[in-house]
Motif scaffolding. Structure first.
Motif, short mmCIF file in Angstrom:
data_model
loop_
_atom_site.label_atom_id
_atom_site.label_comp_id
_atom_site.label_asym_id
_atom_site.label_seq_id
_atom_site.Cartn_x
_atom_site.Cartn_y
_atom_site.Cartn_z
N GLY A 400 0.83 -1.21 0.00
CA GLY A 400 0.00 0.00 0.00
C GLY A 400 0.86 1.25 0.00
N ALA A 401 1.91 1.25 0.78
CA ALA A 401 2.81 2.41 0.85
C ALA A 401 3.40 2.67 -0.53
N LEU A 402 3.82 1.60 -1.20
CA LEU A 402 4.43 1.78 -2.51
C LEU A 402 3.40 2.16 -3.57
N ARG A 403 2.17 1.74 -3.33
CA ARG A 403 1.12 2.15 -4.25
C ARG A 403 0.89 3.67 -4.14
N ALA A 404 0.92 4.17 -2.92
CA ALA A 404 0.76 5.62 -2.72
C ALA A 404 1.90 6.37 -3.42
N VAL A 405 3.11 5.85 -3.30
CA VAL A 405 4.25 6.48 -3.95
C VAL A 405 4.08 6.42 -5.47
N GLY A 406 3.64 5.24 -5.95
CA GLY A 406 3.45 5.05 -7.39
C GLY A 406 2.42 6.01 -7.97
N SER A 407 1.32 6.21 -7.25
CA SER A 407 0.29 7.14 -7.76
C SER A 407 0.84 8.56 -7.81
N PHE A 408 1.63 8.90 -6.83
CA PHE A 408 2.20 10.24 -6.84
C PHE A 408 3.16 10.42 -8.02
N VAL A 409 3.94 9.39 -8.30
CA VAL A 409 4.86 9.46 -9.44
C VAL A 409 4.06 9.66 -10.74
N THR A 410 2.97 8.91 -10.87
CA THR A 410 2.13 9.05 -12.06
C THR A 410 1.60 10.48 -12.17
N ARG A 411 1.13 10.99 -11.04
CA ARG A 411 0.60 12.35 -11.02
C ARG A 411 1.69 13.37 -11.41
N ALA A 412 2.89 13.19 -10.88
CA ALA A 412 3.97 14.14 -11.17
C ALA A 412 4.36 14.07 -12.63
N ASN A 413 4.34 12.87 -13.21
CA ASN A 413 4.64 12.76 -14.64
C ASN A 413 3.58 13.46 -15.48
N GLN A 414 2.34 13.32 -15.05
CA GLN A 414 1.24 14.03 -15.75
C GLN A 414 1.47 15.54 -15.68
N PHE A 415 1.88 15.96 -14.51
CA PHE A 415 2.12 17.39 -14.28
C PHE A 415 3.21 17.91 -15.23
N VAL A 416 4.22 17.09 -15.47
CA VAL A 416 5.26 17.50 -16.41
C VAL A 416 4.62 17.75 -17.79
N GLU A 417 3.79 16.80 -18.21
CA GLU A 417 3.14 16.94 -19.52
C GLU A 417 2.26 18.19 -19.56
N GLU A 418 1.44 18.34 -18.53
CA GLU A 418 0.50 19.47 -18.50
C GLU A 418 1.22 20.82 -18.51
N SER A 419 2.28 20.89 -17.71
CA SER A 419 2.90 22.21 -17.56
C SER A 419 3.94 22.48 -18.65
N ALA A 420 4.38 21.43 -19.33
CA ALA A 420 5.29 21.56 -20.48
C ALA A 420 6.40 22.60 -20.26
N PRO A 421 7.31 22.32 -19.36
CA PRO A 421 8.38 23.29 -19.03
C PRO A 421 9.17 23.70 -20.27
N TRP A 422 9.30 22.79 -21.25
CA TRP A 422 10.04 23.12 -22.48
C TRP A 422 9.39 24.28 -23.23
N LYS A 423 8.06 24.43 -23.09
CA LYS A 423 7.39 25.58 -23.71
C LYS A 423 7.60 26.83 -22.86
N LEU A 424 7.44 26.66 -21.55
CA LEU A 424 7.62 27.82 -20.64
C LEU A 424 9.01 28.42 -20.83
N ALA A 425 9.99 27.53 -21.08
CA ALA A 425 11.38 27.99 -21.18
C ALA A 425 11.60 28.93 -22.36
N ARG A 426 10.68 28.84 -23.34
CA ARG A 426 10.84 29.70 -24.52
C ARG A 426 10.22 31.10 -24.34
N GLU A 427 9.42 31.27 -23.28
CA GLU A 427 8.73 32.54 -23.07
C GLU A 427 9.31 33.24 -21.85
N THR A 428 9.90 34.42 -22.05
CA THR A 428 10.46 35.13 -20.87
C THR A 428 9.37 35.47 -19.86
#
Ligand code: ME8
Length: 502
Positions: A400-428
């Protein structure tokens, strides 16, 4: 707080296999977790050496029982060392410190009237030197299952433990302290069997000078191996320096040896007037590639196989697999090669590894050091993850503990996609937003290193190094959001769980 956790002590006549390694690794993870909480931890494992089988096997090798036990106990110690197990002691039942204590306990039991000399009568297989139960004798038509020779009706003087006296007390224990045996299904099994009634049990066998611990005051008898073995949990800490550890907080075992731990052991302790362990946790079994592991099939996941996984995927990957897929609950688990690969690829390489790698690579590329943040988009999720991880770990729910960690990892990966830092980096104009995203990701990576530390200690150290933060092992206080120092410079960023060619 103190925390005392034990594994079974393993028979020295076997080579270590995945079953032994599993229980010991899980215990190691809980020990590391409690050290991280700041607890005063004592983690014990060891070997059970006085079985009659040891004498036979030693003789076949032309060795004494002690020499043979020394050799095999060393194999267990070496295996656990190689697997990075952090046990605080390794008890061997042939050690003087243990033998002395066991004799003392048996003497006490005699003095209290809980051990008496009685007579045992049963069907004896002379070739095998053992008694068969009435039902087994009948099943084999009163002939030896091994040699086919007729069994003999034999009476023998034995020392008995008055288990019957503790029937009521054991019933109350299981009713009033429902957590004493876990999972629940195991507790119910034990309660049902107690309800059928408890007989006194022999705790010695005849055999002057034989391999084992002599019964104090009557050297014609040696103490039965199971009684000798159970006492290890107490004998090891029954010294002035270690007495604070008793009673044990958790005896981690598998369901095969539940009866001894859930019934005989607490009864012996009640008879001695000692505090009882807080919990016996009986996990289920590993099977291998869909089949029960057995001597006749010769399909044990043995050391050679285990070494193969460690050298291909790394020790932490093995630990993660055991921890996340293992039989801590009521179901058995399958140790299958395809499953191992899938867990490695999906959970470690693609999810966790990728999150860490891209978060740190972007931090390095776009900022070079941890920026200050004004908002914290992943904070709430991270805090939830830490809270459920803790609740699960405190309840021994590692999966269960590792499942909680796993869901958070999934969420954080989604967040990378959503926030697209590579796009933000192009806009001052997005510089502030990019700082927030990079901080949240780097801070999430730091938190992952803390919560994963007990399961994957060397990966946790690598994450810290890549993140450019202190190398000391994590402490629970570090799970608070915001601990990542602004200005920290990531070190060299490399994949933690690289692709493994198969
Ligand atoms: O019973 N799956 O020792 P032992 C998971 N000496 N765990 C397994 C397993 C499997 N397939 N096979 C074994 C003894 N284990 C006594 C114990 S304690 C006072 C004396 C693990 O060498 C599991 O922890 O047969 C099980 O309880 C233990 O090994 C049995 O080890």
């Amino acid at each position: 707080m103190k925390f005392y956790i034990t594994t079974p002590i393993y028979y020295v006549n076997d080579r270590p296999h995945i079953g032994h390694i599993y229980t010991t690794t899980i215990a190691d993870i809980f020990a590391r977790y409690h050290r991280m909480l700041g607890d005063d931890v004592f983690f014990l494992t060891g070997t059970d050496e006085h079985a009659t089988k040891v004498v036979v096997a030693a003789a076949e090798q032309g060795l004494t029982a002690q020499e043979w036990a020394d050799r095999n106990a060393a194999a267990f110690q070496e295996t656990f060392r190689k697997l990075g197990i952090s046990n605080d002691d390794f008890i061997r039942t042939s050690q003087e410190r243990h033998k002395r204590k066991v004799q003392q306990y048996v003497r006490e039991l005699m003095a209290r009237g809980d051990v008496y000399l009685g007579e045992y009568e049963g069907w004896y297989d002379a070739g095998q030197e053992e008694y068969l139960t009435e039902s087994k004798a009948k099943e084999y038509e009163y002939k030896s299952p091994i040699s086919g020779r007729p069994l003999v009706r034999k009476r023998e003087k034995n020392y008995f433990f008055r288990l019957s006296r503790y029937e009521g007390a054991l019933q109350r224990l299981l009713e009033e302290q429902p957590d004493f045996v876990r999972p629940d299904i195991r507790r119910n099994e034990v309660m049902q069997r107690i309800a059928e009634g408890l007989n006194d049990v022999p705790i010695s066998r005849l055999g002057a000078g034989e391999w084992g611990i002599p019964v104090p005051g009557d050297e014609q008898h040696v103490i039965y191996v199971w009684i000798d073995a159970l006492f290890n949990y107490l004998s090891t800490v029954d010294t002035p320096e270690r007495e604070r550890y008793w009673p044990a907080d958790v005896h981690l075992i598998a369901k095969d040896i539940l009866w001894f731990h859930a019934v005989i052991w607490p009864a012996l302790l009640m008879a001695l007037g000692r505090p009882l362990p807080r919990q016996v946790y009986a996990h289920s079994f590993w099977i291998a590639e869909g089949q029960k592991m057995s001597k006749s099939l010769g399909n044990f996941v043995d050391l050679e196989k285990i070494d193969g996984y460690v050298s291909r995927y790394g020790l932490d990957a093995l630990r993660f697999f055991l921890a996340s897929q293992g039989p801590l609950g009521i179901n058995d688990s399958d140790f299958a090669d395809a499953k191992f690969r899938e867990v490695y690829e999906a959970q470690l390489k693609n999810d966790l590894g990728n999150l860490i790698n891209r978060s740190l690579a972007m931090l390095q590329r776009y900022r070079g050091a941890v920026p200050a943040a004004t908002s914290h988009p992943l904070r709430a999720e991270a805090e939830n993850m830490v809270a459920s991880y803790r609740a699960c770990m405190d309840g021994l729910d590692l999966t269960g503990a590792l499942r909680a960690v796993g869901s958070f990892v999934t969420r954080a990966n989604q967040f990378v996609e959503e926030s697209a830092p590579w796009k933000l980096a192009r806009e001052t104009a997005e510089a502030g937003r990019l700082d927030d995203v990079l901080y949240s990701l780097a801070e999430s990576v730091r938190l992952l290193a803390v919560v994963l530390e007990p399961v994957m200690p060397s990966s946790a150290a690598k994450i810290r190094a890549q993140l450019g933060i202190a190398q000391r092992p994590g402490a629970w206080a570090e799970t608070s959001w915001g601990g990542l120092p602004v200005g920290a410079k990531p070190g060299e960023v490399t994949p933690l769980f690289p692709k493994v060619e198969t």
